[in-house]
Design a protein around this motif. Structure first.
Motif, short mmCIF file in Angstrom:
data_model
loop_
_atom_site.label_atom_id
_atom_site.label_comp_id
_atom_site.label_asym_id
_atom_site.label_seq_id
_atom_site.Cartn_x
_atom_site.Cartn_y
_atom_site.Cartn_z
N GLY A 277 0.86 -1.24 -0.37
CA GLY A 277 0.15 -0.20 0.33
C GLY A 277 0.84 1.29 -0.05
N ARG B 193 1.07 -5.23 -5.82
CA ARG B 193 1.20 -6.72 -4.75
C ARG B 193 1.34 -7.14 -5.49
NH1 ARG B 193 -0.35 -4.18 0.43
NH2 ARG B 193 -2.18 -2.81 0.13
N THR C 244 4.38 2.70 5.47
CA THR C 244 2.87 2.43 5.66
C THR C 244 2.84 3.25 6.22
OG1 THR C 244 1.80 0.67 6.26
CG2 THR C 244 3.66 0.52 7.55
N ILE C 245 1.50 4.31 6.03
CA ILE C 245 0.25 4.60 7.48
C ILE C 245 -0.17 4.09 8.38
CG2 ILE C 245 -1.03 5.82 5.07
CD1 ILE C 245 -3.07 4.51 5.55
N ASP C 246 -0.24 2.33 8.05
CA ASP C 246 -1.03 1.56 9.54
C ASP C 246 0.03 1.90 10.77
OD1 ASP C 246 -2.99 1.10 8.36
OD2 ASP C 246 -2.26 -1.28 7.65
N MET D 32 -8.98 3.40 8.48
CA MET D 32 -8.33 2.31 7.88
C MET D 32 -7.37 1.79 8.79
SD MET D 32 -6.62 2.72 4.08
CE MET D 32 -7.53 1.99 2.73
N GLY D 33 -6.92 0.39 8.82
CA GLY D 33 -6.20 0.00 10.07
C GLY D 33 -6.32 -1.94 10.10
N ARG D 34 -6.29 -2.72 9.26
CA ARG D 34 -6.53 -3.69 8.73
C ARG D 34 -6.38 -4.80 10.10
NH1 ARG D 34 -6.40 -5.82 3.15
NH2 ARG D 34 -3.50 -5.17 3.39
N GLU E 101 -10.78 -0.45 10.58
CA GLU E 101 -11.95 -1.20 9.58
C GLU E 101 -11.30 -3.13 10.00
OE1 GLU E 101 -9.44 -1.04 5.46
OE2 GLU E 101 -8.18 -1.26 6.84
N HIS F 50 -9.90 5.17 0.78
CA HIS F 50 -8.19 5.79 0.48
C HIS F 50 -8.12 6.76 0.40
CE1 HIS F 50 -8.78 1.49 -0.59
NE2 HIS F 50 -7.62 0.98 -0.80
N ARG G 196 -4.93 6.98 2.28
CA ARG G 196 -3.75 7.26 2.03
C ARG G 196 -2.66 7.85 1.16
NH1 ARG G 196 -3.46 0.79 0.98
NH2 ARG G 196 -3.65 1.30 -1.28
#
Ligand code: F6P
Length: 319
Positions: free
Chosen positions: A11, A72, A125-127, A169-171, A222, A249, A252
């Motif tokens: 991502g 990916r 990564t933004i996470d 976001m944040g799976r 999320e 999105h 991002r």
């Protein structure tokens, strides 16, 4: 070190361009030829590799996304696929690689390092969910993008005395939700790292309403559940007027903040420094404002944890 290549993978995150620029400029400054790999690991396999000059990374430090594109590439776990990638690097005399991405991207980087390409990872990564660094490139920008939305939603939530559920976001990771919740004054923060008790959330909203609170903001990562599911769960316990907002999105994209640009510049240049000193198989990071390195093995040793102290504080401040 003979020649170096750089790619962005997974991502995208704001600041990746600034990191690419730093890798390219630091390499050229040190007299090393540098190559850009387009479309992440996929580009390594399809031979989408081009030599980069100083001007190729001009006017990108302020841009979101990644000039090198990202993809990916699940097939990269296959040894034969990696063999092709390694051949494509070696035929150009490239022996070193900087991989800018998240922990999924680090897995491929670790394999390549074991198979003869000296590789260093840069956390993009933004996470904010990578071990061995306090912050990842893009986290600060995404946090501020979310906050801008939360502040706007708060205005309308107050006017209509509503409960808003904002899905971020944040799976697998709750840092964005946690930080946005603390900075945005949310009443409730739901993150994957901590069990969610919707009955308790309903109780808190009710208590707040009795005290005269005009609105309530719930931030849900999320990975916990969707905003719609959260609203449905809430209605089992309490009769409130809810609205849901899924930020998606947009989190991002956008111009990287100053902090992300500086972080990306420092980390990108430090990755090149490690390679110049024949240190590889590591990811770079920032801890207590100092550049650090952590072996890929150590990065993967345990799952990333949230800051428990900050989580406790969020609950204390949202009574
Ligand atoms: O960049 C990380 C992340 O934003 C996760 O939080 C999210 O679940 C995922 O990427 C979604 O990515 P994509 O839409 O590219 O599959």
């Amino acid at each position: 070190m003979k020649k170096i290549a750089v790619l962005t993978s997974g991502g995208d995150s704001p600041g990746m361009n600034a990191a690419v620029r730093a890798v390219v400029r630091k390499s050229i400054y040190e007299g090393i030829e540098v190559y850009g790999v387009y479309q992440g690991y996929q580009g390594l396999v399809t031979d989408n590799i081009k030599k980069l000059e100083l001007g190729d990374v001009g006017d990108i430090i302020q841009r979101g996304g990644t000039k090198l594109y990202s993809a990916r590439c699940p097939e990269f776990i296959e040894p034969d696929v990696r063999k092709k990638a390694i051949e494509n690097l070696q035929k150009r005399g490239i022996d070193s690689l900087v991989v800018i991405g998240g922990d999924g991207s680090y897995r491929g980087a670790q394999r390549l390092d074991e198979e003869g390409i000296r590789t260093v990872g840069v956390p993009g990564t933004i996470d904010n969910d990578i071990n061995g660094t306090d912050y990842t490139i893009g986290f600060d920008t995404a946090l501020n993008t979310i906050l801008d939305a939360v502040d706007r939603i708060r205005d309308t939530a107050t006017s209509h005395e509503r409960t808003f559920i904002i899905e971020v976001m944040g799976r697998d990771a709750g840092d964005l939700a946690l930080w946005a919740g603390v900075a945005g004054g949310a009443e409730t923060i739901l993150i994957p790292e901590s069990p969610s008790d919707i009955k308790e959330v309903a109780g808190r909203i009710e208590t707040g309403m009795k005290r005269g609170k005009k609105h309530s903001i719930i931030i849900v990562a999320e990975g916990v559940m969707s905003a719609a599911e959260c609203a449905e769960e809430l209605r089992k316990y309490i009769n409130v007027d809810t609205r849901e907002s899924v930020l998606g999105h947009m989190q991002r994209g956008g111009k990287p903040t100053g902090s992300d640009r500086v972080l990306a510049s420092r980390l990108g240049a430090f990755a090149v420094e490690l390679l110049l000193n024949d240190i590889h198989g590591h990811a770079v990071g920032i801890e207590n404002n100092r550049m650090t390195r952590t072996s890929f093995d150590q990065v993967f040793e345990e799952t990333h944890k949230i800051d428990e102290g900050l989580y406790r504080l969020s609950r204390e401040l949202s009574i």
